[in-house]
Design a protein around this motif. Structure first.
Motif, PDB file in Angstrom:
ATOM      1  N   ASN A   1       4.937   6.893  -6.126  1.00  0.00           N
ATOM      2  CA  ASN A   1       3.772   6.838  -5.227  1.00  0.00           C
ATOM      3  C   ASN A   1       4.179   7.110  -3.774  1.00  0.00           C
ATOM      4  OD1 ASN A   1       1.835   6.311  -7.217  1.00  0.00           O
ATOM      5  ND2 ASN A   1       2.156   4.101  -7.085  1.00  0.00           N
ATOM      6  N   GLY A   2       5.162   7.983  -3.606  1.00  0.00           N
ATOM      7  CA  GLY A   2       5.553   8.396  -2.264  1.00  0.00           C
ATOM      8  C   GLY A   2       6.340   7.381  -1.470  1.00  0.00           C
ATOM      9  N   VAL A   3       6.828   6.303  -2.131  1.00  0.00           N
ATOM     10  CA  VAL A   3       7.571   5.261  -1.414  1.00  0.00           C
ATOM     11  C   VAL A   3       8.756   4.795  -2.247  1.00  0.00           C
ATOM     12  CG1 VAL A   3       5.447   4.456  -0.301  1.00  0.00           C
ATOM     13  CG2 VAL A   3       6.273   3.300  -2.365  1.00  0.00           C
ATOM     14  N   GLN A   4       9.648   4.083  -1.594  1.00  0.00           N
ATOM     15  CA  GLN A   4      10.739   3.402  -2.288  1.00  0.00           C
ATOM     16  C   GLN A   4      10.659   1.915  -1.978  1.00  0.00           C
ATOM     17  OE1 GLN A   4      13.889   6.412  -0.863  1.00  0.00           O
ATOM     18  NE2 GLN A   4      14.763   5.651  -2.794  1.00  0.00           N
ATOM     19  N   LEU A   5      10.311   1.146  -3.000  1.00  0.00           N
ATOM     20  CA  LEU A   5      10.285  -0.302  -2.879  1.00  0.00           C
ATOM     21  C   LEU A   5      11.708  -0.843  -2.848  1.00  0.00           C
ATOM     22  CD1 LEU A   5       7.505  -1.072  -5.505  1.00  0.00           C
ATOM     23  CD2 LEU A   5       7.270  -1.266  -3.027  1.00  0.00           C
TER      24      LEU A   5
ATOM     25  N   ALA B   1       2.081   9.837   2.903  1.00  0.00           N
ATOM     26  CA  ALA B   1       0.875   9.074   3.242  1.00  0.00           C
ATOM     27  C   ALA B   1       0.105   8.753   1.963  1.00  0.00           C
ATOM     28  CB  ALA B   1       0.014   9.852   4.213  1.00  0.00           C
ATOM     29  N   ASN B   2       0.706   7.919   1.135  1.00  0.00           N
ATOM     30  CA  ASN B   2       0.115   7.504  -0.134  1.00  0.00           C
ATOM     31  C   ASN B   2      -0.345   6.057   0.034  1.00  0.00           C
ATOM     32  OD1 ASN B   2       0.120   6.135  -2.796  1.00  0.00           O
ATOM     33  ND2 ASN B   2       0.737   8.144  -3.575  1.00  0.00           N
ATOM     34  N   ALA B   3      -1.656   5.848   0.058  1.00  0.00           N
ATOM     35  CA  ALA B   3      -2.207   4.528   0.376  1.00  0.00           C
ATOM     36  C   ALA B   3      -1.752   3.463  -0.617  1.00  0.00           C
ATOM     37  CB  ALA B   3      -3.727   4.602   0.423  1.00  0.00           C
ATOM     38  N   GLU B   4      -1.736   3.811  -1.897  1.00  0.00           N
ATOM     39  CA  GLU B   4      -1.330   2.836  -2.916  1.00  0.00           C
ATOM     40  C   GLU B   4       0.133   2.455  -2.747  1.00  0.00           C
ATOM     41  OE1 GLU B   4      -0.935   2.471  -7.814  1.00  0.00           O
ATOM     42  OE2 GLU B   4      -2.008   4.171  -6.912  1.00  0.00           O
ATOM     43  N   GLY B   5       0.974   3.453  -2.526  1.00  0.00           N
ATOM     44  CA  GLY B   5       2.393   3.176  -2.346  1.00  0.00           C
ATOM     45  C   GLY B   5       2.672   2.355  -1.103  1.00  0.00           C
ATOM     46  N   ILE B   6       2.024   2.695  -0.008  1.00  0.00           N
ATOM     47  CA  ILE B   6       2.251   1.969   1.250  1.00  0.00           C
ATOM     48  C   ILE B   6       1.774   0.524   1.128  1.00  0.00           C
ATOM     49  CG2 ILE B   6       1.604   1.852   3.684  1.00  0.00           C
ATOM     50  CD1 ILE B   6       1.562   4.960   3.646  1.00  0.00           C
ATOM     51  N   ALA B   7       0.643   0.327   0.468  1.00  0.00           N
ATOM     52  CA  ALA B   7       0.148  -1.040   0.260  1.00  0.00           C
ATOM     53  C   ALA B   7       1.155  -1.857  -0.548  1.00  0.00           C
ATOM     54  CB  ALA B   7      -1.203  -1.012  -0.439  1.00  0.00           C
ATOM     55  N   ALA B   8       1.775  -1.227  -1.558  1.00  0.00           N
ATOM     56  CA  ALA B   8       2.770  -1.922  -2.380  1.00  0.00           C
ATOM     57  C   ALA B   8       4.012  -2.280  -1.568  1.00  0.00           C
ATOM     58  CB  ALA B   8       3.149  -1.049  -3.574  1.00  0.00           C
TER      59      ALA B   8
ATOM     60  N   PRO C   1       9.444  -1.611   6.946  1.00  0.00           N
ATOM     61  CA  PRO C   1       8.933  -0.524   6.112  1.00  0.00           C
ATOM     62  C   PRO C   1       9.115   0.811   6.849  1.00  0.00           C
ATOM     63  CG  PRO C   1       7.116  -1.649   7.181  1.00  0.00           C
ATOM     64  CD  PRO C   1       8.376  -2.226   7.736  1.00  0.00           C
ATOM     65  N   GLU C   2      10.288   1.396   6.698  1.00  0.00           N
ATOM     66  CA  GLU C   2      10.630   2.629   7.417  1.00  0.00           C
ATOM     67  C   GLU C   2       9.781   3.801   6.931  1.00  0.00           C
ATOM     68  OE1 GLU C   2      14.428   5.739   7.860  1.00  0.00           O
ATOM     69  OE2 GLU C   2      14.758   3.699   7.121  1.00  0.00           O
TER      70      GLU C   2
ATOM     71  N   ARG D   1      14.597  -3.778   4.081  1.00  0.00           N
ATOM     72  CA  ARG D   1      14.135  -2.403   4.314  1.00  0.00           C
ATOM     73  C   ARG D   1      13.533  -1.768   3.062  1.00  0.00           C
ATOM     74  NH1 ARG D   1      17.332   2.343   3.431  1.00  0.00           N
ATOM     75  NH2 ARG D   1      16.570   4.193   4.539  1.00  0.00           N
ATOM     76  N   SER D   2      12.392  -1.114   3.256  1.00  0.00           N
ATOM     77  CA  SER D   2      11.783  -0.214   2.285  1.00  0.00           C
ATOM     78  C   SER D   2      11.623   1.141   2.974  1.00  0.00           C
ATOM     79  CB  SER D   2      10.400  -0.714   1.855  1.00  0.00           C
ATOM     80  OG  SER D   2      10.399  -2.090   1.569  1.00  0.00           O
ATOM     81  N   VAL D   3      11.257   2.187   2.210  1.00  0.00           N
ATOM     82  CA  VAL D   3      11.069   3.508   2.823  1.00  0.00           C
ATOM     83  C   VAL D   3       9.773   4.144   2.316  1.00  0.00           C
ATOM     84  CG1 VAL D   3      12.003   5.837   3.139  1.00  0.00           C
ATOM     85  CG2 VAL D   3      13.553   3.882   3.111  1.00  0.00           C
ATOM     86  N   ILE D   4       9.049   4.736   3.263  1.00  0.00           N
ATOM     87  CA  ILE D   4       7.799   5.441   2.972  1.00  0.00           C
ATOM     88  C   ILE D   4       8.026   6.929   3.219  1.00  0.00           C
ATOM     89  CG2 ILE D   4       5.402   5.766   3.732  1.00  0.00           C
ATOM     90  CD1 ILE D   4       5.559   2.734   4.602  1.00  0.00           C
ATOM     91  N   HIS D   5       7.763   7.747   2.217  1.00  0.00           N
ATOM     92  CA  HIS D   5       7.990   9.185   2.330  1.00  0.00           C
ATOM     93  C   HIS D   5       6.697   9.990   2.488  1.00  0.00           C
ATOM     94  CE1 HIS D   5      12.235   8.754   1.311  1.00  0.00           C
ATOM     95  NE2 HIS D   5      11.895   7.990   0.281  1.00  0.00           N
TER      96      HIS D   5
END
Length: 293
Positions: free
Chosen positions: A113-117, A146-153, A176-177, A140-144
């Protein structure tokens, strides 16, 4: 150790937080930039010994004091190391007047979902209980994308861990980088800001946090978060920008201070004389300090 004094320094201190928390995954790259190649060490033990020598050289430098550096983030292994006969966290606070933090995450899951938990953090309660002299943590987490579901997680996981840290009497730095190379960086940051504010509003009295965020595409984007009653401070990660780039961007964000790693150590080398090393580090510290204040 006075928690109240450390808290006051985190809220109102002029300066920045040094990120000295290179872990097993990031240490080889950090050492290579420092002029120590994989061929120079033959085991993980020797590798960690080399990175500790680098950290100690930084911490012992004349310009590495509370006048410009108000906090420092350490890798868990560093807590058992010593500088001049003192545990590193104790040395930082007792000798240098710098507030120690501990990196507690164990790395990242694969992208979904565009992120790394964050990976699970086994034994967190025990780690926090043993973190003598440490004021807070960083995770630290990483956001790659603009995926709303992934960022919320990502944000939910960060705040869930933060509550455990708070329950242990410490202050978490939530990180949340956002990947600076993301094609949807600005959009991701807008979603991230909304999720952060929503989760901050769910914290109770005394459940205070800090935020460590990528320098935003829109200057002052996180001012509302910085002003939130549950936030002690908002700090910025350098995220792969050069020292000059990171400082230029930071200077545009009036309510953020730096928490740089690679940008702090840029240009440092094991091969430098102490005078050369201290001059290079002092120059970086001065630049980052000016951008932070």
């Amino acid at each position: 150790m006075s928690k109240a004094e450390q808290r006051e320094q985190m809220i109102n201190g002029a300066g920045f937080i040094a990120a000295l928390d290179q872990s097993g995954g990031s240490t080889p790259k950090a050492l290579a930039l420092y002029g120590v190649q994989p061929s120079d060490y033959g085991s993980d033990e020797e590798m960690f010994a080399e990175i500790q020598k680098m950290r100690a050289r930084i911490i012992l430098a004349d310009d590495f004091t509370r006048d410009k550096v108000i906090g420092a983030i350490l890798f868990e292994r560093t807590l058992s190391e010593e500088i001049d006969g003192r545990k590193v966290a104790d040395y930082l606070w007792s000798v240098k007047g710098i507030v120690p933090f501990l990196k507690i995450d164990k790395g990242l899951e694969d992208t979904a979902n565009g992120v790394q938990l964050m990976k699970p953090i086994p034994g967190l309660a025990e780690t926090l209980a043993k973190a003598e002299g440490v004021f807070g943590t960083k995770e630290r987490s990483v956001i790659h994308e603009a995926n709303a579901e992934g960022i919320a997680a990502v944000v939910k996981q960060q705040f869930d861990v933060a509550r455990e840290v708070i329950a242990a009497g410490m202050v978490p730095i939530i990180e949340p980088e956002v990947n600076i190379k993301s094609d949807t960086k600005a959009e991701a940051e807008d979603i991230l800001k909304a999720e952060i504010l929503k989760n901050l509003d769910e914290l109770g009295e005394g459940q205070d946090v800090m935020l460590k965020l990528t320098l935003p595409s829109k200057a002052n984007l996180y001012d509302e978060a910085a002003d939130h009653p549950r936030v002690l401070r908002v700090v910025a990660l350098s995220g792969g920008y050069s020292t000059d780039q990171a400082c230029d961007l930071l200077a545009q964000n009036g309510k953020m201070i730096a928490s740089f790693s690679r940008a702090l150590t840029e240009g440092l080398s094991k091969q430098q004389s102490d005078a050369e090393f201290n001059a290079a580090l002092g120059s970086n510290i001065a630049k980052i300090y000016r951008a932070s204040v």
